[in-house]
Write an enzyme that holds these catalytic residues in place. Structure first.
Site, mmCIF file in Angstrom:
data_model
loop_
_atom_site.group_PDB
_atom_site.id
_atom_site.type_symbol
_atom_site.label_atom_id
_atom_site.label_comp_id
_atom_site.label_asym_id
_atom_site.label_seq_id
_atom_site.Cartn_x
_atom_site.Cartn_y
_atom_site.Cartn_z
ATOM 1 N N ASP A 101 8.863 -43.988 23.717
ATOM 2 C CA ASP A 101 8.953 -42.399 23.975
ATOM 3 C C ASP A 101 7.676 -42.055 24.661
ATOM 4 O O ASP A 101 7.231 -42.255 25.724
ATOM 5 C CB ASP A 101 9.210 -41.899 22.672
ATOM 6 C CG ASP A 101 9.631 -40.217 22.771
ATOM 7 O OD1 ASP A 101 10.525 -40.107 23.577
ATOM 8 O OD2 ASP A 101 9.136 -39.714 21.955
ATOM 9 N N THR A 102 6.633 -41.365 23.908
ATOM 10 C CA THR A 102 5.387 -40.761 24.346
ATOM 11 C C THR A 102 4.445 -42.159 24.774
ATOM 12 O O THR A 102 3.688 -42.090 25.464
ATOM 13 C CB THR A 102 4.532 -39.911 23.470
ATOM 14 O OG1 THR A 102 4.227 -40.814 22.123
ATOM 15 C CG2 THR A 102 5.366 -38.881 22.946
ATOM 16 N N GLY A 103 4.706 -43.332 23.810
ATOM 17 C CA GLY A 103 3.848 -44.575 24.147
ATOM 18 C C GLY A 103 2.457 -44.546 23.083
ATOM 19 O O GLY A 103 1.998 -45.530 23.248
ATOM 20 N N ARG A 163 21.171 -45.933 11.878
ATOM 21 C CA ARG A 163 20.488 -47.039 12.581
ATOM 22 C C ARG A 163 21.519 -48.132 12.592
ATOM 23 O O ARG A 163 21.397 -49.000 13.392
ATOM 24 C CB ARG A 163 19.546 -47.325 11.302
ATOM 25 C CG ARG A 163 18.228 -46.558 11.328
ATOM 26 C CD ARG A 163 17.111 -47.278 10.625
ATOM 27 N NE ARG A 163 16.075 -46.341 10.185
ATOM 28 C CZ ARG A 163 15.008 -46.020 10.787
ATOM 29 N NH1 ARG A 163 15.022 -46.490 12.108
ATOM 30 N NH2 ARG A 163 14.100 -45.329 10.436
HETATM 31 P P1 IMP Z 1 6.205 -42.920 20.558
HETATM 32 O O1 IMP Z 1 6.589 -43.872 21.751
HETATM 33 O O2 IMP Z 1 4.740 -43.333 20.092
HETATM 34 O O3 IMP Z 1 6.243 -41.646 20.731
HETATM 35 O O4 IMP Z 1 7.073 -43.429 19.243
HETATM 36 C C1 IMP Z 1 8.179 -44.095 19.590
HETATM 37 C C2 IMP Z 1 9.026 -44.004 18.237
HETATM 38 O O5 IMP Z 1 9.432 -42.676 18.019
HETATM 39 C C3 IMP Z 1 10.342 -44.968 18.280
HETATM 40 O O6 IMP Z 1 9.810 -46.095 17.677
HETATM 41 C C4 IMP Z 1 11.193 -44.128 17.571
HETATM 42 O O7 IMP Z 1 11.084 -44.215 15.946
HETATM 43 C C5 IMP Z 1 10.833 -42.645 17.708
HETATM 44 N N1 IMP Z 1 11.813 -42.258 18.610
HETATM 45 C C6 IMP Z 1 11.796 -41.943 20.046
HETATM 46 N N2 IMP Z 1 12.399 -41.319 20.509
HETATM 47 C C7 IMP Z 1 13.645 -41.592 19.608
HETATM 48 C C8 IMP Z 1 15.163 -41.155 19.990
HETATM 49 O O8 IMP Z 1 15.649 -40.879 20.969
HETATM 50 N N3 IMP Z 1 15.876 -41.735 18.795
HETATM 51 C C9 IMP Z 1 15.439 -42.144 17.707
HETATM 52 N N4 IMP Z 1 14.089 -42.375 17.552
HETATM 53 C C10 IMP Z 1 13.174 -41.910 18.657
#
Ligand code: IMP
Ligand code: MG
Length: 174
Positions: A101-103, A163
């Protein structure tokens, strides 16, 4: 509030794509052993489906990380809340995640693992939401690129539910 789930990617499409990724990884690591590191909890479902189809030797491990940052911060501090049992040095590590998502979480976790001197370090994700990216993180194997919608299934949850859905769905509130 009750919600409905609309199918975005069918079980059949997910399975076909996972088999393709497994074939690619198996070819890339011919003659090598892989240390598959699933990110808990979401990455666990995808990791087992993927590694079942990988034809080179695989050792399985898990890691759990949380990122402490907020919406206005471009980098948070990653805290590993459950570390690997396996040593990383000299191994072919593939980190397996449900969605990027954001990474933020991933980039920090990858840095942490890189510091342990793996032989190689790759990132494999079932889904990528590039529109939401805040921190650049190189993705080596990606199942599907999706638009900015909140999805569940194949390991991903909404408030810890859904899930176990075998397809990717979008949560719609009524
Ligand atoms: P980020 O890339 O650090 O923002 O976090 C990614 C994490 O956010 C993933 O491992 C998921 O646990 C959670 N996440 C992000 N987008 C979604 C979504 O659309 N559905 C469910 N979980 C999400
Ligand atoms: Mg996750």
């Amino acid at each position: 509030m009750s919600e409905q789930i609309r199918v975005m990617i069918s079980e059949q499409e997910v399975d076909t794509r996972i088999a393709e990724l497994a074939a690619k990884i198996s070819a890339d690591f011919q003659g090598e052993e892989i240390l598959a590191v699933a990110i808990l909890r979401g990455g666990a479902y995808f990791c087992t489906e993927l590694t079942k189809r990988i034809t080179v030797p695989v050792v399985l491990d898990f890691v759990e990380a949380s990122s402490y940052g907020n919406e206005t911060q471009s980098s948070g501090e990653v805290k590993i809340t459950k570390d690997l049992k396996e040593r990383v040095e000299g191994r072919n590590v593939i980190v397996i995640e449900d969605i990027i998502d954001t990474g933020r979480t991933l980039s920090l976790l990858m840095e942490n693992l890189k510091g342990r001197n793996p032989k190689s370090l790759k990132l494999c994700t079932l889904l990528d939401k590039p529109d939401r990216r805040v921190v650049e993180v190189p993705v080596d194997y990606n199942g599907f690129r999706i638009p900015n919608e909140f999805v569940v299934g194949c390991g991903m949850d909404y408030a810890q539910r859904y899930r176990n859905l075998p397809y990717i769905g979008v949560v719609e509130f009524e």
